[in-house]
Design an enzyme around this catalytic site. Structure first.
Site: not given
Ligand code: NDP
Length: 716
Positions: A381, A404-405, A458-459, A472, A478, A480, A512, A683, A690
Site C-alpha cells: 500500500n 523485499k517489496p 496478521v496471518g 531466534l 506492523e 492489520g 492499515c 494485540k 517504527e
Molecule cells: P501480506 O501480509 O500479504 O504481504 C506483506 C509482505 O509479506 C509481502 O511482501 C509478501 O510477499 C510477504 N509475505 C507473505 N507471506 C510471507 C511469508 N510467509 N514469509 C515472508 N514474507 C511473506 O500483506 P499485503 O501486502 O496484502 O498488505 C496488506 C496488509 O498489510 C493489511 O493487513 C494491512 O493492514 C497491513 N499493513 C500494515 C501496516 C502497519 O504499519 N501496521 C501498514 C500497511 C499495511 P508478496 O506479497 O510479494 O507475496
C-alpha cells in the site's frame, strides 16, 4: 510415506505418571475410533497411543508389546487388548494419529498460502518442519515404516497419507507447469521428502537437520520449476496469467491496477540469490557499521535530498504501480520517505550507550551496536514509504538491510536502492530482492539475518514470527487493524467528518490504521451521517494520473473482489448503504479496479464489515450512548493498531484514550503519522515500533561492559 508428529514438549515421565482419566484436547479428536465412546474412554485411548509412541521410540517395534505398553501405562494388558484388540490394532491407531496430526498441520499451512508455489512450499515446509525431526516422533515413524509392508492396517494409513500429499502437490503444480511435468515433479518432491527425512533419521539426526533439508528441497523445486518454465510449450506459455503472477514462480509481472497495463516483468529471487545477497550484506555491513554515526547520517541526508529532487518521477511511478491518486503520491509517499531519512540521519550521530558509575573501583558502560544484516519485507500500500521507514533506522544504526517489496508493487524500492547508491551508500548495504512470499520466507529463515521487520497481514505476521523463531531473530511486525474512531456529542462536527473521511478513504482505504469503525454519539448521529454522506458522495473517483482525482484504483482484481464481497455481506447482514457500495466502471475506469467510497450506517458490532479488516474504501458508522459503553465496544476486537477520539472535553479526551487498546492514537485528528512519533500496534496488530527514537531500540543490541579499576580480591 506418511510420518512423524511431535509431542516432544510433553515430558515422558510426566506422561507415564498421568492418571488414566486424563483428557487430551490435542490428540483426542485425532485418535482413530470406530464408534461413540465416553470422554474417559477417549482419554485412555489417547494415553495408550502416546505410550505406544514412547515405547516405539525407546525400545523399537520388536520390544513394543502389549505387556510393555500396559506396564508403561500402569494398566493391565487385558485393558489394552480391550481397546485395541491386539498389537497391530494399537500400532495402527498410533500411526493414524501421527499421520492425521501431520495432515492437519499441512492443511493449516496450506490455508495460509496464497499462490500455487506457496502451497507447494507449505507441503514441503510442514513435512520437514523442525518438529518432524524430533527424535521421539521420528523414531516412532521409522518403526512404522519398517512394518508397512507386513501389516495391512499400517499400509492403508501410509497409502492414504501419501495419496493426499501427492494430490495436493499435483493440483498446485498443474497451475504452474503442464500436467505430465506436474505429476513427475510431485512424485519427485514426495520421494525427496521421504529421502531427506530418512537420511536424517538413519544418521541419528546429526547429518541433516530440518533447515538444511528444507533448503535442499526448496532449491531443487525452484530449479526444476525454472527449467520447466523455460521449455513450456508456446500454447501453455501464451495462456493468460491469472493475476500479476506469471511463469513458474520464477518470474512475475507488475501491473498498473488502474488499467491493467504491464509495467514490468521481474524474476523472483531464489535461495542462491538470497544467499549471495546475505554474503554481500555481511561484508558491506562490517565497513558501514564501523563508520561514525555522523558519517552514516551524511549519506542518509544526501539520499533524502535526492528523493525530494526526484519527487515527481517517483510519485508518477508509485501512482502507476499502486493506483493511488497522483495528488497523494506527490504530496505524501515520496516526501514522507525523505522526511524519515532526514530524521534518522539526524539521530545517527547521537546513537549511544550509557556510562554507569559502579563506585571507586569500577565503572560500566553499554555500547549500542548494530544487529548486523537485517531484512525488511513490505506491503503493497505504501511501497516507497515502507522501504524508507524500514531502511532509514536500520542504516542509521549501522546495519545492512535486504528489502523485499510486495510482489505487486516492487518498482519504487528499486529506485530507492538507486538513490542510496548515488548518495554514496557502499555497495551491498541496502539491497532489494524481488519475489513473492517464498522469497520472503528465504529471508525469515536465513540463519545469517538477525532481524525481520514486516509490514503485512496478521496471518503473515504469525508465519514470519514462527519462521524467525528457528534462528531466534528479532521481529518488528506492523500488521492489520480495525480501528475505532469515536465522535462524542461535543465534538466539532465538521472536523470529525473530515477525520472520518481521511481515516477511511485516503489511498482508497488501503491504509492499515484506518478508523473503519466510526462510533458516533446518538445526539449527533443524524447530523454527522448527513454531512458525511454529502462529502463522501462528492469525492472524485477517477484516473489516478489526473490531479483532480481523489480516489484511485484498488491494488488488484483479487483485492477488489474481496472488498466488493464485504460490501455485499454488509448489505446482506442489514447495514444501510448511505453512499457508494459498488464498483465504478464509467469510461476508461472499466479496465481498472475502482470502488466508490462506501459508507454504511445502521451497523452492529457483530457484522463482518465491522469485525474484519477490509482494507478498502468502506466505512461503518455505529451509534453509541455513553462513554463506558463505547470504550468497551471499541476494545472488543483482536486488533489494536490505532484509535481516534473527537471531543472538545479535554479531560474526557485523555481519559478515553488512556483506556483504548491501541498502539497509535489521535485526539481531534486521524491518520497523521509524523516521523517523530513511534508507530505500531498492540494485540494482534503487531510488535515493536517504527519511527521515533523507539525504532533505534529495534535495530540495535546492547553490549554491557564492566571495567575494573582496582586489584582483584580473590578468596583462593
Ligand atoms: P501480506 O501480509 O500479504 O504481504 C506483506 C509482505 O509479506 C509481502 O511482501 C509478501 O510477499 C510477504 N509475505 C507473505 N507471506 C510471507 C511469508 N510467509 N514469509 C515472508 N514474507 C511473506 O500483506 P499485503 O501486502 O496484502 O498488505 C496488506 C496488509 O498489510 C493489511 O493487513 C494491512 O493492514 C497491513 N499493513 C500494515 C501496516 C502497519 O504499519 N501496521 C501498514 C500497511 C499495511 P508478496 O506479497 O510479494 O507475496
Amino acid at each position: 510415506m506418511g510420518r512423524r508428529e511431535a509431542h516432544h514438549k510433553r515430558s515422558r515421565p510426566s506422561l507415564r505418571s498421568t492418571p488414566l482419566n486424563r483428557q487430551s484436547t490435542t490428540l483426542k479428536d485425532l485418535v482413530h475410533h470406530s464408534g461413540p465412546r465416553d470422554e474417559a474412554e477417549e482419554a485412555r485411548r489417547v494415553q495408550l497411543v502416546e505410550v505406544t509412541i514412547d515405547s516405539l521410540a525407546e525400545v523399537g517395534y520388536v520390544g513394543t508389546t502389549l505387556a510393555e505398553i500396559a506396564g508403561r501405562a500402569g494398566v493391565s494388558p487385558g485393558l489394552v487388548a480391550h481397546y485395541f484388540d491386539d498389537k497391530d490394532g494399537l500400532l495402527e491407531a498410533a500411526f493414524r494419529t501421527l499421520a492425521r496430526t501431520l495432515a492437519a498441520r499441512v492443511r493449516a499451512r496450506l490455508a495460509l498460502a496464497r499462490t500455487p508455489r506457496g502451497r507447494v512450499q507449505a507441503v514441503i515446509d510442514t513435512n520437514l518442519a523442525p518438529e518432524e525431526f524430533d527424535k521421539r516422533t521420528g523414531t516412532a515413524w521409522l518403526a512404522f515404516w519398517g512394518q508397512v509392508l507386513h501389516v495391512r492396517g499400517l499400509k492403508r494409513v501410509q497409502t492414504a497419507y501419501q495419496r493426499r500429499m501427492l494430490s495436493n502437490l499435483r493440483n498446485d503444480l498443474r497451475r504452474m507447469i503442464p500436467g505430465e511435468d506436474a505429476r513427475t515433479l510431485a512424485a519427485m518432491i514426495a520421494a525427496m521428502i521421504d529421502g531427506v527425512w530418512l537420511r536424517a533419521a538413519l544418521s541419528e539426526w546429526q547429518e541433516a537437520d530440518s533447515e538444511s533439508a528444507r533448503a535442499l528441497l526448496t532449491a531443487f523445486v525452484e530449479g526444476r520449476l525454472q527449467e520447466l518454465a523455460q521449455v513450456r510449450t508456446p500454447a501453455a506459455a501464451s495462456e493468460p496469467a491469472p493475476s500479476a503472477r506469471a511463469g513458474a514462480g520464477g518470474t512475475f509481472r507488475v501491473l498498473n491496477p488502474a488499467n491493467g497495463a504491464v509495467l514490468a516483468e521481474l524474476s523472483a529471487d531464489g535461495p542462491a540469490q538470497i544467499d549471495a545477497a546475505v554474503l554481500r550484506a555481511q561484508a558491506a555491513q562490517k565497513k558501514w557499521g564501523a563508520l561514525s554515526g555522523a558519517e552514516r547520517g551524511r549519506v542518509l541526508h544526501r539520499a533524502a535530498r535526492m528523493l525530494r529532487e526526484r519527487n515527481e518521477e517517483l510519485a508518477v511511478l508509485e501512482t502507476r504501480n499502486t493506483g493511488k491518486p497522483i495528488q497523494e503520491t506527490r504530496a505524501v509517499d515520496v516526501l514522507s520517505g525523505a522526511e524519515c531519512l532526514e530524521y534518522y540521519a539526524g539521530l545517527a550521530a547521537g546513537i549511544a550507550g550509557e556510562h554507569l558509575d559502579l563506585g571507586p573501583q569500577a565503572f560500566g558502560y553499554t555500547r549500542r551496536e548494530p544487529l548486523g544484516v537485517v531484512a525488511g519485507i513490505g506491503a503493497w500500500n505504501y511501497p516507497l514509504q515502507i522501504a524508507c521507514w524500514k531502511s532509514a533506522p536500520a542504516l542509521a544504526c549501522g546495519n545492512a538491510m535486504i528489502f523485499k517489496p510486495a510482489e505487486l508493487t516492487p518498482l519504487t524500492a528499486m529506485k530507492l536502492q538507486e538513490v542510496f547508491a548515488a548518495a554514496g551508500l557502499p555497495d551491498g548495504v541496502f539491497q532489494v530482492v524481488q519475489g513473492q512470499a517464498e522469497t520472503g520466507r528465504l529471508l525469515t529463515r536465513h540463519r545469517d539475518i538477525r532481524k525481520i521487520s514486516l509490514t503485512g497481514e496478521v496471518g503473515t505476521g504469525k508465519a514470519v514470527m514462527a519462521d524467525a523463531a528457528a534462528t531466534l531473530k528479532q521481529v518488528t511486525l506492523e500488521l492489520g487493524g480495525k480501528s475505532p474512531l469515536i465522535v462524542f456529542g461535543d465534538a466539532k462536527l465538521e472536523n470529525a467528518v473530515a477525520g472520518a473521511l481521511l481515516g477511511n478513504f485516503y489511498s482508497a482505504g488501503e491504509v492499515c490504521s484506518n478508523g473503519t469503525r466510526v462510533f458516533v454519539h446518538k445526539s449527533v448521529h443524524a447530523a454527522f451521517v448527513e454531512r458525511l454522506r454529502t462529502r463522501a458522495a462528492a469525492m472524485r473517483v477517477g484516473d489516478p494520473m489526473d490531479p483532480a482525482t481523489q480516489v484511485g484504483a484498488l491494488i488488484s482484481a483479487e483485492h477488489m473482489e474481496k472488498v466488493l464481497g464485504f460490501i455485499a455481506r454488509g448489505r446482506a447482514q442489514g447495514a444501510r448503504v448511505l453512499t457508494g457500495g459498488a464498483r465504478v466502471t464509467s469510461g476508461d475506469l472499466a479496465s481498472g479496479y475502482f470502488v466508490a467510497p462506501t459508507v454504511f450506517d445502521g451497523c452492529h458490532d457483530d457484522m463482518d464489515i465491522v469485525r474484519q479488516e477490509i482494507f478498502g474504501p468502506v466505512m461503518s458508522v455505529l451509534e453509541f450512548a455513553d462513554e463506558d459503553e463505547v470504550i468497551a465496544r471499541a476494545n472488543a476486537t483482536e486488533f489494536g493498531l490505532a484509535a481516534g477520539v473527537f471531543t472538545n472535553d479535554l479531560t474526557r479526551a485523555h481519559r478515553v484514550i488512556a483506556q483504548l487498546q491501541a498502539g497509535t492514537c489521535w485526539i481531534n485528528h486521524y491518520n497523521i503519522t509524523p516521523v517523530e512519533l513511534p508507530f505500531g500496534g498492540v494485540k494482534m496488530s503487531g510488535l515493536g515500533r517504527e519511527n521515533g527514537r523507539a525504532a533505534i531500540e529495534h535495530y540495535t543490541q546492547l553490549k554491557s561492559v564492566y571495567v575494573a579499576m582496582g586489584d582483584i580480591d580473590a578468596p583462593y
